[in-house]
Write a protein that holds these residues in place. Structure first.
Motif, PDB file in Angstrom:
ATOM      1  N   UNK A  10     -43.671 -46.070  23.129  1.00 54.67           N
ATOM      2  CA  UNK A  10     -43.760 -45.794  21.829  1.00 54.67           C
ATOM      3  C   UNK A  10     -43.771 -46.976  20.818  1.00 54.67           C
ATOM      4  N   UNK A  11     -43.348 -48.189  21.525  1.00 49.43           N
ATOM      5  CA  UNK A  11     -43.223 -49.466  20.690  1.00 49.43           C
ATOM      6  C   UNK A  11     -44.901 -49.926  20.323  1.00 49.43           C
ATOM      7  N   UNK A  12     -45.424 -49.364  21.308  1.00 49.63           N
ATOM      8  CA  UNK A  12     -46.865 -49.863  21.144  1.00 49.63           C
ATOM      9  C   UNK A  12     -47.860 -49.015  20.452  1.00 49.63           C
ATOM     10  N   UNK A  13     -47.205 -48.071  19.932  1.00 52.42           N
ATOM     11  CA  UNK A  13     -48.156 -47.210  19.053  1.00 52.42           C
ATOM     12  C   UNK A  13     -48.106 -48.024  17.665  1.00 52.42           C
ATOM     13  N   UNK A  14     -49.069 -47.908  16.887  1.00 50.54           N
ATOM     14  CA  UNK A  14     -49.361 -48.476  15.667  1.00 50.54           C
ATOM     15  C   UNK A  14     -48.569 -47.322  14.523  1.00 50.54           C
ATOM     16  N   UNK A  15     -48.071 -47.992  13.702  1.00 56.11           N
ATOM     17  CA  UNK A  15     -47.239 -47.166  12.705  1.00 56.11           C
ATOM     18  C   UNK A  15     -45.813 -46.772  12.962  1.00 56.11           C
ATOM     19  N   UNK A  16     -45.160 -45.656  12.540  1.00 50.01           N
ATOM     20  CA  UNK A  16     -44.030 -45.291  12.777  1.00 50.01           C
ATOM     21  C   UNK A  16     -44.065 -43.993  13.435  1.00 50.01           C
ATOM     22  N   UNK A  17     -43.259 -44.053  14.681  1.00 49.40           N
ATOM     23  CA  UNK A  17     -43.113 -42.634  15.562  1.00 49.40           C
ATOM     24  C   UNK A  17     -41.482 -42.428  15.259  1.00 49.40           C
ATOM     25  N   UNK A  18     -41.256 -41.356  14.819  1.00 49.04           N
ATOM     26  CA  UNK A  18     -39.704 -41.192  14.915  1.00 49.04           C
ATOM     27  C   UNK A  18     -39.486 -39.697  15.809  1.00 49.04           C
ATOM     28  N   UNK A  19     -38.442 -39.674  16.175  1.00 50.49           N
ATOM     29  CA  UNK A  19     -38.206 -38.676  17.192  1.00 50.49           C
ATOM     30  C   UNK A  19     -36.617 -38.179  17.305  1.00 50.49           C
ATOM     31  N   UNK A 163     -42.945 -34.901  -1.144  1.00 51.15           N
ATOM     32  CA  UNK A 163     -42.330 -34.088  -0.267  1.00 51.15           C
ATOM     33  C   UNK A 163     -42.205 -35.095   0.925  1.00 51.15           C
ATOM     34  N   UNK A 164     -40.758 -35.299   1.437  1.00 48.76           N
ATOM     35  CA  UNK A 164     -40.503 -36.182   2.454  1.00 48.76           C
ATOM     36  C   UNK A 164     -39.599 -35.399   3.624  1.00 48.76           C
ATOM     37  N   UNK A 165     -39.885 -35.840   4.859  1.00 44.85           N
ATOM     38  CA  UNK A 165     -38.884 -35.376   5.935  1.00 44.85           C
ATOM     39  C   UNK A 165     -38.389 -36.441   6.880  1.00 44.85           C
ATOM     40  N   UNK A 166     -37.476 -36.300   7.620  1.00 50.94           N
ATOM     41  CA  UNK A 166     -37.268 -37.141   8.676  1.00 50.94           C
ATOM     42  C   UNK A 166     -36.986 -36.117  10.003  1.00 50.94           C
ATOM     43  N   UNK A 167     -37.143 -36.749  11.069  1.00 46.45           N
ATOM     44  CA  UNK A 167     -36.947 -36.197  12.428  1.00 46.45           C
ATOM     45  C   UNK A 167     -35.599 -35.475  12.350  1.00 46.45           C
ATOM     46  N   UNK A 168     -34.624 -36.258  12.116  1.00 48.84           N
ATOM     47  CA  UNK A 168     -33.276 -35.664  12.210  1.00 48.84           C
ATOM     48  C   UNK A 168     -32.943 -34.419  11.117  1.00 48.84           C
ATOM     49  N   UNK A 169     -33.543 -34.378  10.106  1.00 48.52           N
ATOM     50  CA  UNK A 169     -33.441 -33.399   9.211  1.00 48.52           C
ATOM     51  C   UNK A 169     -34.146 -32.224   9.433  1.00 48.52           C
ATOM     52  N   UNK A 170     -35.291 -32.249  10.002  1.00 49.09           N
ATOM     53  CA  UNK A 170     -36.063 -31.220  10.750  1.00 49.09           C
ATOM     54  C   UNK A 170     -35.395 -30.605  11.778  1.00 49.09           C
ATOM     55  N   UNK A 171     -34.829 -31.348  12.725  1.00 46.59           N
ATOM     56  CA  UNK A 171     -34.146 -30.847  13.559  1.00 46.59           C
ATOM     57  C   UNK A 171     -32.796 -30.166  13.302  1.00 46.59           C
ATOM     58  N   UNK A 172     -32.165 -30.502  12.312  1.00 48.18           N
ATOM     59  CA  UNK A 172     -30.831 -29.978  11.707  1.00 48.18           C
ATOM     60  C   UNK A 172     -31.271 -28.606  11.275  1.00 48.18           C
ATOM     61  N   UNK A 173     -32.476 -28.382  10.294  1.00 50.59           N
ATOM     62  CA  UNK A 173     -33.002 -27.167   9.821  1.00 50.59           C
ATOM     63  C   UNK A 173     -33.321 -26.309  11.046  1.00 50.59           C
ATOM     64  N   UNK A 174     -34.154 -26.517  11.984  1.00 52.35           N
ATOM     65  CA  UNK A 174     -34.384 -25.686  12.958  1.00 52.35           C
ATOM     66  C   UNK A 174     -33.254 -25.359  14.051  1.00 52.35           C
ATOM     67  N   UNK A 234     -39.827 -28.300  16.639  1.00 53.74           N
ATOM     68  CA  UNK A 234     -39.616 -26.839  17.143  1.00 53.74           C
ATOM     69  C   UNK A 234     -38.282 -26.973  17.959  1.00 53.74           C
ATOM     70  N   UNK A 235     -38.039 -25.698  18.242  1.00 56.10           N
ATOM     71  CA  UNK A 235     -36.860 -25.147  19.174  1.00 56.10           C
ATOM     72  C   UNK A 235     -37.819 -24.532  20.308  1.00 56.10           C
ATOM     73  N   UNK A 243     -31.783 -23.682  25.135  1.00 55.94           N
ATOM     74  CA  UNK A 243     -32.720 -24.119  24.234  1.00 55.94           C
ATOM     75  C   UNK A 243     -32.373 -25.770  23.888  1.00 55.94           C
ATOM     76  N   UNK A 244     -33.532 -26.454  23.273  1.00 53.20           N
ATOM     77  CA  UNK A 244     -33.511 -27.602  22.926  1.00 53.20           C
ATOM     78  C   UNK A 244     -34.350 -27.716  21.761  1.00 53.20           C
ATOM     79  N   UNK A 245     -33.986 -28.691  20.807  1.00 56.23           N
ATOM     80  CA  UNK A 245     -34.779 -29.001  19.696  1.00 56.23           C
ATOM     81  C   UNK A 245     -35.770 -30.271  19.817  1.00 56.23           C
ATOM     82  N   UNK A 246     -36.673 -30.167  19.428  1.00 54.91           N
ATOM     83  CA  UNK A 246     -37.535 -31.525  19.847  1.00 54.91           C
ATOM     84  C   UNK A 246     -38.560 -31.682  18.359  1.00 54.91           C
ATOM     85  N   UNK A 247     -38.335 -32.859  17.884  1.00 55.78           N
ATOM     86  CA  UNK A 247     -38.992 -33.280  16.611  1.00 55.78           C
ATOM     87  C   UNK A 247     -39.739 -34.659  16.777  1.00 55.78           C
TER      88      UNK A 247
END
Length: 285
Positions: A10-19, A163-174, A234-235, A243-247
């Protein structure tokens, strides 16, 4: 695969990838820039869904009562004129066919998620209000996510309201919805959380996270996309593992921003690949 290998790729992907990857109710197994903010696109609709169910459980509104289907909304910018959605920017003609008539909030919320209808979103948001969505984020423990305006509120957008989100916040909500379906939690009753999960499972846009899973795998998820942005949150409920959460949130030129499911959308393929790699590690999360 190791998580270090995935980070290196993912370091090679242009832009920002969060997970964010982990079990609901537990700490993360793997994160990558999980607190980086991204434009939310349609992932904010998951928080609107939770705000609606909270309002219904509080007796502030009735999910099955009919409400007018109109295309005129108050801007989040004080003093700005009312705004309207554009039909050609939406993903669901079915809601537009109801303009001038009525529909239940439950039905509108369903279309808001399963077809990502912008018109339905603004209608639901108009009934619950932005403060109720902010309360959902706060109860989820979100640190950076904000729902400041409705969809296509360009006056507010131009004034910097976004409207903003983060991967961690979406994971917390779901994650709270997933655990809340079996144990009382801060967002809604177990029945309410189970209802919301069922709506998220019915999601019809399945080109990113779901595309990386074996056919028939249950996943409660919401995605979002505009040009330069593609997110999947998602979950996953495997038959043979907890179950597991993946964002995965991406702000990248790989996201073409066209109709969901475009065969050449590299951001969709990237998220599907990450989802497949997490699935392969599901017993060890």
């Amino acid at each position: 695969m190791t998580w270090e290998d995935l980070d290196a790729r993912l370091d090679e992907v242009p832009g920002t990838v969060s997970a964010y990857v982990g079990r609901p109710g537990a700490g993360p197994t793997w994160t990558r820039r999980a607190d980086a903010t991204h434009y939310a696109a349609s992932t904010m609709k998951a928080a609107v869904l939770a705000a609606l169910h909270r309002a219904a459980e509080a007796g502030a509104l009735a999910l099955d009562a009919p409400v007018p289907v109109v295309n005129a909304f108050d801007s989040a910018l004080p003093g700005a004129p009312r705004f309207a959605c554009a039909r050609d920017y939406d993903n669901d003609d079915v809601v537009w066919d109801r303009v001038g008539g009525s529909a239940s909030l439950r039905w509108l919320a369903h279309r808001m998620i399963v077809r990502s209808s912008n018109l339905a979103t603004n209608l639901v948001l108009g009934h619950v209000g932005l403060p109720a969505v902010a309360e959902v984020w706060a109860l989820a423990g979100a640190r950076h996510s904000v729902t400041g305006r409705g969809i296509e509120d360009f006056a507010a957008r131009d004034a910097g309201i976004t409207n903003l989100v983060t991967a961690a916040d979406l994971a917390a909500l779901l994650g709270l919805l997933a655990t809340g379906a079996t144990h009382p939690g801060p967002l809604a009753s177990p029945a309410g959380c189970a209802d919301m999960l069922d709506v998220l499972v019915a999601q019809e846009h399945r080109e990113d996270l779901a595309a990386g899973l074996p056919a028939g795998t249950r996943i409660a998820h919401k995605n979002g996309w505009v040009r330069g942005v593609r997110h999947g949150a998602g979950v996953v409920f495997p038959d043979d593992a907890p179950p597991y959460t993946v964002v995965v949130c991406t702000t990248t030129d790989l996201a073409h921003g066209g109709p969901s499911g475009e065969a050449d959308d590299d951001a969709c393929r990237l998220i599907a690949d990450i989802s497949a790699r997490v699935w392969a590690a599901r017993h060890d999360l």
